[in-house]
Write a protein that holds these residues in place. Sequence first.
Motif, PDB file in Angstrom:
ATOM      1  N   LYS A 177       0.831  -1.218   0.000  1.00 17.06           N
ATOM      2  CA  LYS A 177       0.000   0.000   0.000  1.00 17.06           C
ATOM      3  C   LYS A 177       0.860   1.261   0.000  1.00 17.06           C
ATOM      4  O   LYS A 177       0.778   2.074  -0.921  1.00 17.06           O
ATOM      5  CB  LYS A 177      -0.928   0.002   1.227  1.00 17.06           C
ATOM      6  N   MET A 178       1.689   1.420   1.026  1.00 19.63           N
ATOM      7  CA  MET A 178       2.424   2.674   1.181  1.00 19.63           C
ATOM      8  C   MET A 178       3.423   2.897   0.048  1.00 19.63           C
ATOM      9  O   MET A 178       3.474   3.980  -0.553  1.00 19.63           O
ATOM     10  CB  MET A 178       3.150   2.695   2.526  1.00 19.63           C
ATOM     11  N   LEU A 179       4.220   1.876  -0.264  1.00 17.95           N
ATOM     12  CA  LEU A 179       5.293   2.054  -1.237  1.00 17.95           C
ATOM     13  C   LEU A 179       4.795   2.098  -2.679  1.00 17.95           C
ATOM     14  O   LEU A 179       5.577   2.378  -3.591  1.00 17.95           O
ATOM     15  CB  LEU A 179       6.346   0.956  -1.080  1.00 17.95           C
ATOM     16  N   GLN A 180       3.499   1.865  -2.871  1.00 18.58           N
ATOM     17  CA  GLN A 180       2.915   1.998  -4.213  1.00 18.58           C
ATOM     18  C   GLN A 180       2.517   3.441  -4.511  1.00 18.58           C
ATOM     19  O   GLN A 180       2.181   3.767  -5.660  1.00 18.58           O
ATOM     20  CB  GLN A 180       1.697   1.084  -4.349  1.00 18.58           C
ATOM     21  N   LEU A 181       2.562   4.307  -3.503  1.00 18.08           N
ATOM     22  CA  LEU A 181       2.227   5.712  -3.704  1.00 18.08           C
ATOM     23  C   LEU A 181       3.390   6.434  -4.369  1.00 18.08           C
ATOM     24  O   LEU A 181       4.537   5.984  -4.326  1.00 18.08           O
ATOM     25  CB  LEU A 181       1.907   6.355  -2.355  1.00 18.08           C
ATOM     26  N   PRO A 182       3.125   7.587  -4.992  1.00 20.02           N
ATOM     27  CA  PRO A 182       4.225   8.347  -5.613  1.00 20.02           C
ATOM     28  C   PRO A 182       5.309   8.701  -4.593  1.00 20.02           C
ATOM     29  O   PRO A 182       5.024   8.931  -3.414  1.00 20.02           O
ATOM     30  CB  PRO A 182       3.517   9.602  -6.139  1.00 20.02           C
ATOM     31  N   ASP A 183       6.557   8.740  -5.057  1.00 21.22           N
ATOM     32  CA  ASP A 183       7.679   8.999  -4.161  1.00 21.22           C
ATOM     33  C   ASP A 183       7.539  10.329  -3.427  1.00 21.22           C
ATOM     34  O   ASP A 183       8.037  10.483  -2.306  1.00 21.22           O
ATOM     35  CB  ASP A 183       8.999   8.990  -4.938  1.00 21.22           C
ATOM     36  N   GLU A 184       6.876  11.310  -4.044  1.00 22.13           N
ATOM     37  CA  GLU A 184       6.755  12.628  -3.412  1.00 22.13           C
ATOM     38  C   GLU A 184       5.672  12.688  -2.339  1.00 22.13           C
ATOM     39  O   GLU A 184       5.490  13.723  -1.676  1.00 22.13           O
ATOM     40  CB  GLU A 184       6.494  13.707  -4.467  1.00 22.13           C
ATOM     41  N   THR A 185       4.952  11.589  -2.142  1.00 25.14           N
ATOM     42  CA  THR A 185       3.877  11.578  -1.154  1.00 25.14           C
ATOM     43  C   THR A 185       4.422  11.843   0.249  1.00 25.14           C
ATOM     44  O   THR A 185       5.349  11.188   0.709  1.00 25.14           O
ATOM     45  CB  THR A 185       3.145  10.223  -1.162  1.00 25.14           C
ATOM     46  N   ILE A 186       3.827  12.817   0.922  1.00 26.50           N
ATOM     47  CA  ILE A 186       4.190  13.144   2.300  1.00 26.50           C
ATOM     48  C   ILE A 186       3.500  12.163   3.232  1.00 26.50           C
ATOM     49  O   ILE A 186       2.285  11.932   3.125  1.00 26.50           O
ATOM     50  CB  ILE A 186       3.768  14.583   2.641  1.00 26.50           C
ATOM     51  N   VAL A 187       4.261  11.586   4.147  1.00 24.53           N
ATOM     52  CA  VAL A 187       3.727  10.663   5.138  1.00 24.53           C
ATOM     53  C   VAL A 187       3.646  11.389   6.473  1.00 24.53           C
ATOM     54  O   VAL A 187       4.665  11.720   7.081  1.00 24.53           O
ATOM     55  CB  VAL A 187       4.614   9.404   5.272  1.00 24.53           C
ATOM     56  N   LYS A 188       2.414  11.647   6.909  1.00 22.60           N
ATOM     57  CA  LYS A 188       2.181  12.244   8.224  1.00 22.60           C
ATOM     58  C   LYS A 188       1.851  11.095   9.176  1.00 22.60           C
ATOM     59  O   LYS A 188       0.794  10.482   9.070  1.00 22.60           O
ATOM     60  CB  LYS A 188       1.059  13.277   8.157  1.00 22.60           C
ATOM     61  N   ASN A 189       2.777  10.829  10.061  1.00 27.12           N
ATOM     62  CA  ASN A 189       2.666   9.638  10.900  1.00 27.12           C
ATOM     63  C   ASN A 189       2.347   9.995  12.349  1.00 27.12           C
ATOM     64  O   ASN A 189       2.248  11.163  12.704  1.00 27.12           O
ATOM     65  CB  ASN A 189       3.945   8.810  10.794  1.00 27.12           C
ATOM     66  N   GLY A 190       2.215   8.962  13.166  1.00 23.57           N
ATOM     67  CA  GLY A 190       1.721   9.155  14.517  1.00 23.57           C
ATOM     68  C   GLY A 190       2.717   9.717  15.507  1.00 23.57           C
ATOM     69  O   GLY A 190       2.320  10.257  16.545  1.00 23.57           O
ATOM     70  N   HIS A 191       4.016   9.632  15.211  1.00 27.51           N
ATOM     71  CA  HIS A 191       5.040  10.092  16.142  1.00 27.51           C
ATOM     72  C   HIS A 191       6.239  10.618  15.360  1.00 27.51           C
ATOM     73  O   HIS A 191       6.794   9.911  14.514  1.00 27.51           O
ATOM     74  CB  HIS A 191       5.491   8.952  17.064  1.00 27.51           C
ATOM     75  N   GLY A 192       6.644  11.829  15.657  1.00 31.64           N
ATOM     76  CA  GLY A 192       7.829  12.378  15.014  1.00 31.64           C
ATOM     77  C   GLY A 192       7.520  13.153  13.750  1.00 31.64           C
ATOM     78  O   GLY A 192       6.368  13.442  13.426  1.00 31.64           O
ATOM     79  N   PRO A 193       8.578  13.469  12.987  1.00 31.48           N
ATOM     80  CA  PRO A 193       8.430  14.349  11.831  1.00 31.48           C
ATOM     81  C   PRO A 193       7.831  13.641  10.624  1.00 31.48           C
ATOM     82  O   PRO A 193       7.862  12.416  10.503  1.00 31.48           O
ATOM     83  CB  PRO A 193       9.877  14.781  11.543  1.00 31.48           C
ATOM     84  N   ASP A 194       7.305  14.467   9.711  1.00 30.49           N
ATOM     85  CA  ASP A 194       6.857  13.963   8.411  1.00 30.49           C
ATOM     86  C   ASP A 194       8.035  13.359   7.657  1.00 30.49           C
ATOM     87  O   ASP A 194       9.204  13.679   7.894  1.00 30.49           O
ATOM     88  CB  ASP A 194       6.285  15.099   7.553  1.00 30.49           C
ATOM     89  N   THR A 195       7.702  12.495   6.707  1.00 35.43           N
ATOM     90  CA  THR A 195       8.699  11.993   5.772  1.00 35.43           C
ATOM     91  C   THR A 195       8.032  11.883   4.404  1.00 35.43           C
ATOM     92  O   THR A 195       6.914  12.364   4.220  1.00 35.43           O
ATOM     93  CB  THR A 195       9.284  10.650   6.260  1.00 35.43           C
ATOM     94  N   THR A 196       8.706  11.268   3.447  1.00 33.58           N
ATOM     95  CA  THR A 196       8.102  11.001   2.144  1.00 33.58           C
ATOM     96  C   THR A 196       8.338   9.542   1.779  1.00 33.58           C
ATOM     97  O   THR A 196       9.261   8.892   2.295  1.00 33.58           O
ATOM     98  CB  THR A 196       8.687  11.886   1.028  1.00 33.58           C
ATOM     99  N   ILE A 197       7.522   9.048   0.885  1.00 35.83           N
ATOM    100  CA  ILE A 197       7.684   7.671   0.428  1.00 35.83           C
ATOM    101  C   ILE A 197       9.063   7.480  -0.205  1.00 35.83           C
ATOM    102  O   ILE A 197       9.766   6.495   0.061  1.00 35.83           O
ATOM    103  CB  ILE A 197       6.570   7.297  -0.566  1.00 35.83           C
ATOM    104  N   GLY A 198       9.474   8.430  -1.041  1.00 34.75           N
ATOM    105  CA  GLY A 198      10.768   8.308  -1.693  1.00 34.75           C
ATOM    106  C   GLY A 198      11.922   8.289  -0.710  1.00 34.75           C
ATOM    107  O   GLY A 198      12.880   7.508  -0.867  1.00 34.75           O
ATOM    108  N   GLU A 199      11.852   9.146   0.316  1.00 30.46           N
ATOM    109  CA  GLU A 199      12.917   9.176   1.321  1.00 30.46           C
ATOM    110  C   GLU A 199      13.025   7.841   2.049  1.00 30.46           C
ATOM    111  O   GLU A 199      14.124   7.335   2.313  1.00 30.46           O
ATOM    112  CB  GLU A 199      12.642  10.300   2.325  1.00 30.46           C
ATOM    113  N   GLU A 200      11.869   7.242   2.381  1.00 25.76           N
ATOM    114  CA  GLU A 200      11.906   5.975   3.104  1.00 25.76           C
ATOM    115  C   GLU A 200      12.399   4.832   2.229  1.00 25.76           C
ATOM    116  O   GLU A 200      13.082   3.926   2.707  1.00 25.76           O
ATOM    117  CB  GLU A 200      10.531   5.672   3.706  1.00 25.76           C
ATOM    118  N   LYS A 201      12.073   4.850   0.953  1.00 23.59           N
ATOM    119  CA  LYS A 201      12.627   3.828   0.050  1.00 23.59           C
ATOM    120  C   LYS A 201      14.153   3.886   0.031  1.00 23.59           C
ATOM    121  O   LYS A 201      14.826   2.856  -0.055  1.00 23.59           O
ATOM    122  CB  LYS A 201      12.088   4.036  -1.372  1.00 23.59           C
TER     123      LYS A 201
END
Length: 212
Positions: A177-201
């Motif tokens: 699910k998550m990694l199928q989103l565009p790399d530029e997608t911002i991930v707003k998560n439950g704890h800590g700073p935002d990230t992006t799909i591309g950064e996490e890959k």
Amino acid sequence: MKISTFPLGALQTNCFVVEKNEQAVIIDPGGDASILVNYFAKRNVEVQAILLTHAHFDHIGAVDEVSEYFKAPIYVHKHEVDWLRLPEKNGSGVFPGIPEIRIKREAIMIDGEQELTIGEFTFELYETPGHSPGSVSYYLPEENTIISGDVLFRGGVGRTDLFGGDHDTLMDSIHDKMLQLPDETIVKNGHGPDTTIGEEKETNPFINGFGW
């Protein structure tokens, strides 16, 4: 559309307020209800709903108070409706110093992946279990943003040692699910700073070890 972040409660869980055209939804009010009440007291905005990514204690601590104050319905996945009333499942009866949480107000059950429209908002709702069996993520493609609770963090993934957690299921959710989103997608998560799909890959050791 405006998305504001409020770290709330004992664990400073990220609560998100999404606003558009004088309407709002609140996602994961984990505590400190007065902060949300005071925020909206200064704004001519109607709260349409309380959305939950999942029902762990640190994401639901202010649900009753916030839902009652704003007269707003609560949405939670069907697999975790009973967690709202059961401390042994939501974890509030497990950790020292955390009082038991038993939500009194009724909730609307989320059942299956869907487009969820509430007032001015339409979310693409993904089931992303693993951290808990009823974890869901709320995707706003026009904002390149997914609000995902405790599924994927900057440099990490959700823990799976709590009631109902399963690491293999979590990694399947991230991969399918998550990694199928565009790399530029911002991930707003439950704890800590935002990230992006591309950064996490690129940098997340759990994902890199999973074949990315």
